[in-house]
Design an enzyme around this catalytic site. Structure first.
Site, PDB file in Angstrom:
ATOM      1  N   GLU A 139       3.100  -0.036   1.677  1.00 46.02           N
ATOM      2  CA  GLU A 139       2.829  -0.679   2.169  1.00 46.02           C
ATOM      3  C   GLU A 139       3.210  -2.210   1.231  1.00 46.02           C
ATOM      4  O   GLU A 139       3.951  -2.025   0.504  1.00 46.02           O
ATOM      5  CB  GLU A 139       1.067  -1.019   1.745  1.00 46.02           C
ATOM      6  CG  GLU A 139       1.317  -1.994   3.111  1.00 46.02           C
ATOM      7  CD  GLU A 139      -0.477  -2.647   2.846  1.00 46.02           C
ATOM      8  OE1 GLU A 139      -0.727  -3.021   4.464  1.00 46.02           O
ATOM      9  OE2 GLU A 139      -1.378  -1.875   1.775  1.00 46.02           O
TER      10      GLU A 139
ATOM     11  N   CYS B 268      -3.270   1.520   4.088  1.00 47.54           N
ATOM     12  CA  CYS B 268      -3.954   0.964   3.377  1.00 47.54           C
ATOM     13  C   CYS B 268      -5.337   0.523   3.657  1.00 47.54           C
ATOM     14  O   CYS B 268      -5.881   2.308   4.107  1.00 47.54           O
ATOM     15  CB  CYS B 268      -4.064  -0.340   3.123  1.00 47.54           C
ATOM     16  SG  CYS B 268      -4.628  -0.937   1.404  1.00 47.54           S
TER      17      CYS B 268
ATOM     18  N   LYS C  86       0.328  -1.614  11.530  1.00 45.77           N
ATOM     19  CA  LYS C  86      -1.680  -1.509  11.508  1.00 45.77           C
ATOM     20  C   LYS C  86      -1.701  -2.122  12.548  1.00 45.77           C
ATOM     21  O   LYS C  86      -1.863  -3.454  12.632  1.00 45.77           O
ATOM     22  CB  LYS C  86      -1.014  -2.141   9.937  1.00 45.77           C
ATOM     23  CG  LYS C  86      -2.344  -2.228   9.182  1.00 45.77           C
ATOM     24  CD  LYS C  86      -2.283  -2.806   7.630  1.00 45.77           C
ATOM     25  CE  LYS C  86      -3.283  -2.742   6.467  1.00 45.77           C
ATOM     26  NZ  LYS C  86      -3.292  -3.635   5.173  1.00 45.77           N
TER      27      LYS C  86
END
Length: 378
Positions: free
Chosen positions: A44, A191, A153
């Site tokens: 990430e 994540c 995200k």
């Protein structure tokens, strides 16, 4: 025909400049190619950086000037892929936006070149700047066709919400590709998106057999989550995290002045810096050992103490039945996990569980996602 591929999770950490990190990505991908790796995942926010420990001068109801200087530096470290704030989707992928393929800062083209020259399918986390906003994103780069997709995200976690905007749920669309005769349907959850049950189900519903989980979570609880997802989705799970010591945090976060990197107004004026690690001898003498930009030492260094890490890694590769195939990898700042995977194991696992199909009881339970077609992609 064998349905096996060689996969890798790179536990690389962001370097002092984005150009240096991109160069390191190329070097790691070339090394992976020499090991006959077909697909590699980077962590990430690998390009642009995950700003661990940075506060950006923020408190509820107040922002300090030095925090704005931190954000300025972080913004300039991010990459410009030439997309639009609302996410142009297929138009961006096809390069049909105004300006065509020349939009952006050239990072997209560099990633495509690296994939093409190495023959490795590259998936990397990055921080993308668009307009005046930063997004945490993942890009999929095919050696033959270039960029096949990108997603942002949808739910930044905690303090990430201050610096990253919310991405488009429509970008959760899985992509399909064929590598050495093996058909892959791959998608990523970034994540703590992996803690969102409905988001996971949106990926399972698309018949994903390669589930990518770039992360910044180095806690012991991450591995059981990855094993649960692999077993739940009957998919191969690849997770990559950065491993980083305090000494590798950028100067704009730590505020420390390095001999080779003067600090001006809270950010570096040098294009790159020579990182240094030090150790104290029993006699109390300090030995400082320089490192090159690629993270390799010019001399033998002692392994950092556990307290020196801001992230210890934990990258892993999991089978469709939840078995650990490789990892978790701890305290290795430039580790590379590799393994061979038989993707027929995904089908073997669906003998008794298919949460995107019959086991979902989609006649009784309904899931819709704004702008996202949940049917498996062709």
């Amino acid at each position: 025909m064998a349905q096996t591929l060689r996969l890798a999770a790179s536990q690389s950490h962001t370097l002092s400049t984005t150009s240096a990190t991109l160069h390191a990505l190329e070097k790691t991908t070339k090394h992976a190619s020499s090991q006959s790796i077909d697909l590699i995942l980077f962590p990430e926010a690998y390009l642009g950086g995950y700003p661990r420990t940075a506060t950006f001068g923020a408190a509820v109801g107040a922002r300090r000037p030095e925090g704005r200087e931190q954000f300025l530096h972080y913004f300039k470290d991010a990459v410009d892929l030439g997309d639009t704030p609302e996410g142009a989707g297929k138009k961006w992928i096809d390069g049909t936006l105004e300006g065509g393929r020349k939009r952006g800062d050239g990072t997209r083209e560099e990633l495509e070149r690296i994939a093409r020259e190495t023959g490795v399918f590259v998936v990397t986390g990055l921080v993308e700047r668009c307009g005046g906003t930063l997004y945490c994103a993942v890009v999929y780069v095919c050696p033959r066709l270039g960029v096949l997709g990108k997603r942002r995200k949808v739910m930044p976690t905690g303090s990430e919400r201050l610096i990253w905007g919310q991405g488009q749920p429509s970008s959760l669309r899985a992509i399909t590709t064929t590598i050495k005769g093996v058909k892959l349907t791959l998608a990523s959850a970034i994540c703590w998106e992996n803690y969102m049950p409905l988001l996971r189900q949106s990926l399972y519903s698309q018949n994903v057999n390669l589930y990518l989980a770039p992360t910044a979570d180095a806690r012991d609880t991450w591995l059981p989550l990855m094993r649960t997802i692999a077993c739940e989705g009957r998919c191969v799970v690849l997770s990559a995290n950065q491993c980083m010591t305090k000494s590798n945090l950028p100067a704009w976060i730590t505020g420390e002045k390095h001999d080779d990197e003067p600090i001006t107004n809270g950010h570096s004026s040098a294009p790159a810096r020579l990182r240094r690690k030090s150790t104290i001898t029993d006699e109390g003498h300090e030995i400082v050992l320089p490192e090159r930009h690629d993270g390799s030492s010019t001399a033998i260094t002692e392994k950092p103490h556990e307290d020196d890490y801001v992230s210890r890694g934990g990258s892993c590769i999991i089978s469709p039945l939840g078995d650990v195939l490789a990892g978790p990898l701890w305290d290795d700042e430039n580790g590379l996990l590799t393994t061979e995977v038989d993707f027929d194991d995904c089908l073997r696992g669906r003998l008794d569980l298919d949460v995107g199909g019959s086991y979902s009881r989609n006649d009784s339970f309904k899931l819709t996602v704004e702008g996202l077609d949940l049917s498996p992609p062709p």
